[in-house]
Write an enzyme that holds these catalytic residues in place. Sequence first.
Site, PDB file in Angstrom:
ATOM      1  N   ASP A  74       5.885  -2.425   6.217  1.00  0.00           N
ATOM      2  CA  ASP A  74       5.982  -0.978   6.043  1.00  0.00           C
ATOM      3  C   ASP A  74       5.713  -0.639   4.582  1.00  0.00           C
ATOM      4  OD1 ASP A  74       8.409  -1.832   4.978  1.00  0.00           O
ATOM      5  OD2 ASP A  74       9.643  -0.423   6.103  1.00  0.00           O
ATOM      6  N   PHE A  87       0.183  -3.284   0.710  1.00  0.00           N
ATOM      7  CA  PHE A  87       0.306  -4.088  -0.519  1.00  0.00           C
ATOM      8  C   PHE A  87      -0.210  -3.370  -1.769  1.00  0.00           C
ATOM      9  CE2 PHE A  87       0.274  -7.277   2.883  1.00  0.00           C
ATOM     10  CZ  PHE A  87       1.459  -7.942   2.600  1.00  0.00           C
TER      11      PHE A  87
END
Length: 233
Positions: A74, A87
């Site tokens: 998430d 990321f």
Amino acid sequence: MPDDVAPLDLLALLPEAWRGVLTPHLDPARTAALGEFVAQEYATATVFPPVEDLFSAYRLCAPSACRVLILGQDPYHRAGQAHGLSFSVREGVSAPPSLRNVFKELGEDLGVPKPRGGNLDGWAAQGVLLLNSVLTVRQGTPGSHGNRGWEEFTDATIRALDALESRVVFLLWGGYARKKAALVTNPQHVVLEAGHPSPMNPRGFLGSRPFSAANKALADAGLPPIEWERPAG
């Protein structure tokens, strides 16, 4: 939901190409319920990423252009970090620990110097779909939007990519992402699994060499490699 909070039409917010390939894999009632939940959360709490960045991953990487999927869990839950790409963080934001390990492995794998910033939109522009399994989160509360319907939405994305004739390399990092391997059934595609890059999981990611392995899988299918040394656009 209060009368003054309109539900989000999630499919309408998607780029048209993605809307076309995802709709057959989605349950309309579940998707509508997810749109109601997300609208309520944006209206009553601080939620990341900002709604205008909700579908950045889809906007920057069309289904026909997708060559690699990197699946996260998430979004980052601290202010100023999440902008719709797994990321990745915004320009000028320090790379969080997981991303630092991604860059460390990139250096070990391909000899790429540590990038100056943590914005990965340059990967997205090359056909890397930087997708989270859950696309929204409350500030300071990781996992807060899990099991509300996003998982079905992103599972539909994987199924849509699985239906493509051109090879897609699925990079599944961590136990949560690795569970999605079963959704990839087309033998044309390649699944590369590894541990999560979080520093809480020091084994299983570092040393996995995912970037060179992904490029080899693409080359084996006659596709150009990803220029991993260009994370920023």
